[in-house]
Design an enzyme around this catalytic site. Sequence first.
Site, PDB file in Angstrom:
ATOM      1  N   HIS A 138      -2.091   2.684  -6.352  1.00  0.00           N
ATOM      2  CA  HIS A 138      -2.824   1.668  -6.054  1.00  0.00           C
ATOM      3  C   HIS A 138      -3.080   0.847  -7.299  1.00  0.00           C
ATOM      4  O   HIS A 138      -3.247  -0.264  -7.256  1.00  0.00           O
ATOM      5  CB  HIS A 138      -4.222   2.243  -5.695  1.00  0.00           C
ATOM      6  CG  HIS A 138      -5.222   1.028  -5.422  1.00  0.00           C
ATOM      7  ND1 HIS A 138      -5.133   0.332  -4.292  1.00  0.00           N
ATOM      8  CD2 HIS A 138      -6.496   0.603  -6.024  1.00  0.00           C
ATOM      9  CE1 HIS A 138      -6.162  -0.677  -4.359  1.00  0.00           C
ATOM     10  NE2 HIS A 138      -6.891  -0.501  -5.164  1.00  0.00           N
ATOM     11  N   ARG A 175       0.885  -1.243   0.119  1.00  0.00           N
ATOM     12  CA  ARG A 175      -0.005   0.097  -0.181  1.00  0.00           C
ATOM     13  C   ARG A 175       0.958   1.211  -0.095  1.00  0.00           C
ATOM     14  O   ARG A 175       1.809   1.275   0.450  1.00  0.00           O
ATOM     15  CB  ARG A 175      -0.864   0.047   1.271  1.00  0.00           C
ATOM     16  CG  ARG A 175      -1.920  -1.204   1.395  1.00  0.00           C
ATOM     17  CD  ARG A 175      -2.660  -0.983   2.619  1.00  0.00           C
ATOM     18  NE  ARG A 175      -3.824  -1.885   2.585  1.00  0.00           N
ATOM     19  CZ  ARG A 175      -3.668  -3.155   3.400  1.00  0.00           C
ATOM     20  NH1 ARG A 175      -2.491  -3.400   3.906  1.00  0.00           N
ATOM     21  NH2 ARG A 175      -4.702  -4.202   3.460  1.00  0.00           N
ATOM     22  N   LYS A 188      -3.321  -2.496   7.997  1.00  0.00           N
ATOM     23  CA  LYS A 188      -4.683  -2.293   8.476  1.00  0.00           C
ATOM     24  C   LYS A 188      -5.009  -3.056   9.670  1.00  0.00           C
ATOM     25  O   LYS A 188      -4.568  -3.909   9.657  1.00  0.00           O
ATOM     26  CB  LYS A 188      -5.666  -2.068   7.452  1.00  0.00           C
ATOM     27  CG  LYS A 188      -5.544  -1.174   6.243  1.00  0.00           C
ATOM     28  CD  LYS A 188      -6.980  -1.325   5.388  1.00  0.00           C
ATOM     29  CE  LYS A 188      -6.702  -0.012   4.280  1.00  0.00           C
ATOM     30  NZ  LYS A 188      -7.919  -0.124   3.483  1.00  0.00           N
ATOM     31  N   HIS A 231      -5.288  -8.426   3.449  1.00  0.00           N
ATOM     32  CA  HIS A 231      -6.554  -8.421   3.352  1.00  0.00           C
ATOM     33  C   HIS A 231      -7.337  -9.393   4.561  1.00  0.00           C
ATOM     34  O   HIS A 231      -6.838 -10.359   4.726  1.00  0.00           O
ATOM     35  CB  HIS A 231      -7.166  -8.631   2.052  1.00  0.00           C
ATOM     36  CG  HIS A 231      -7.205  -7.796   0.822  1.00  0.00           C
ATOM     37  ND1 HIS A 231      -7.251  -8.409  -0.314  1.00  0.00           N
ATOM     38  CD2 HIS A 231      -6.762  -6.730   1.022  1.00  0.00           C
ATOM     39  CE1 HIS A 231      -6.907  -7.374  -1.183  1.00  0.00           C
ATOM     40  NE2 HIS A 231      -6.544  -6.337  -0.395  1.00  0.00           N
ATOM     41  N   TYR A 240      -9.824  -9.337  -7.484  1.00  0.00           N
ATOM     42  CA  TYR A 240      -8.485  -9.326  -8.298  1.00  0.00           C
ATOM     43  C   TYR A 240      -8.657 -10.357  -9.265  1.00  0.00           C
ATOM     44  O   TYR A 240      -7.854 -10.653 -10.161  1.00  0.00           O
ATOM     45  CB  TYR A 240      -7.358  -9.204  -7.606  1.00  0.00           C
ATOM     46  CG  TYR A 240      -7.104  -8.043  -6.834  1.00  0.00           C
ATOM     47  CD1 TYR A 240      -6.440  -6.927  -7.261  1.00  0.00           C
ATOM     48  CD2 TYR A 240      -7.269  -7.835  -5.434  1.00  0.00           C
ATOM     49  CE1 TYR A 240      -6.313  -5.715  -6.567  1.00  0.00           C
ATOM     50  CE2 TYR A 240      -7.109  -6.874  -4.690  1.00  0.00           C
ATOM     51  CZ  TYR A 240      -6.593  -5.649  -5.299  1.00  0.00           C
ATOM     52  OH  TYR A 240      -6.202  -4.598  -4.686  1.00  0.00           O
ATOM     53  N   ARG A 253      -0.389  -1.410  -7.288  1.00  0.00           N
ATOM     54  CA  ARG A 253      -0.701  -2.668  -6.349  1.00  0.00           C
ATOM     55  C   ARG A 253      -1.588  -3.836  -6.966  1.00  0.00           C
ATOM     56  O   ARG A 253      -1.667  -4.867  -6.772  1.00  0.00           O
ATOM     57  CB  ARG A 253      -1.232  -1.975  -4.970  1.00  0.00           C
ATOM     58  CG  ARG A 253      -1.736  -3.240  -4.060  1.00  0.00           C
ATOM     59  CD  ARG A 253      -2.025  -2.388  -2.878  1.00  0.00           C
ATOM     60  NE  ARG A 253      -3.144  -3.214  -1.844  1.00  0.00           N
ATOM     61  CZ  ARG A 253      -2.939  -3.910  -0.990  1.00  0.00           C
ATOM     62  NH1 ARG A 253      -1.632  -4.372  -0.769  1.00  0.00           N
ATOM     63  NH2 ARG A 253      -3.839  -4.355  -0.114  1.00  0.00           N
TER      64      ARG A 253
END
Length: 306
Positions: free
Chosen positions: A243, A149, A173, A269, A278, A246
């Site tokens: 992004h 990220r 995150k 994730h 994706y 990524r």
Amino acid sequence: MPSDRVLIDRFLDMLAAEAGAAANTIAAYRSDLMLASVAAGGALAVADTDGVQRLAGGWSALARSTVSRKAAALRRFYGFLVDDGYRTDDVGQALPRPGIRRPLPKILSHGDVDRLFARIAERVAAKPVAPADLRLSALVELLYGSGLRASELVGLPRAALAADRPFLILKGKGGRERLVPISDRARMAVAAWRVHVPADRAWLFPSGREQGGKGHLSRIRLYQLVKALAADAGIPPDRVSPHVLRHAFATHLLEGGADLRALQMMLGHADIATTEIYTHVDAGRLVELVNMRHPLAEIDARRPPA
């Protein structure tokens, strides 16, 4: 029953402590819940089903994504009230579930990526090479080669990557840690750039004039650098961003046969449903895959012509 404000604070403390929610998530929940409390006349915590439905009725002019976010915040809040004994009924179930389509990220082809790296190679091959181009090379190698990220990339410590270690441990995150593979190319690019980073700097990509600042490169500046590279490589800048690189990392790995669960771990994730966005591949490739790999293809090949 304590006031809405007190209960909202306790709920958010729980989210931070037990669920590891990020600061941005806490702020968004606080905003949505306080606005809902105002709309409910300060009686959000004690609202009945009719009151909750009236509250949701005021969202009719909002985007579906906004309604979905607000409803999710309130459902979680009412669930907390039930779990902690403040209520015996969960009125959050009366809130709407509009459902939103998760938009597919922009697609960057293999050819586009090749053009970006070809332009970087030309700039790095210059004699003498500009330190800014070495920095750009390291940034793009890590974006596309490891799927970092933007916030993770610019916040890397100066000593985050070791020459003899083909991975790094990141905290992403929600405070979740993950292992990120680092390619030989990326480690070489980082080593070439790090020579130009003073040893007393805390960050691998320092900010400030000639790396004189105390902070690290900003996400906005990273965004600008990637856009400028795209334009230099002859690619419309609106198609390229950190992004998007990524996303290209994820898409191209899946096209190459990567396992979805492994990709979920590399991207950090929490929910594999996020990773599944994706998996968009063109119909032609799917047809080719079935024709080549399905057992019936071999049966058809063995069947004599009529």
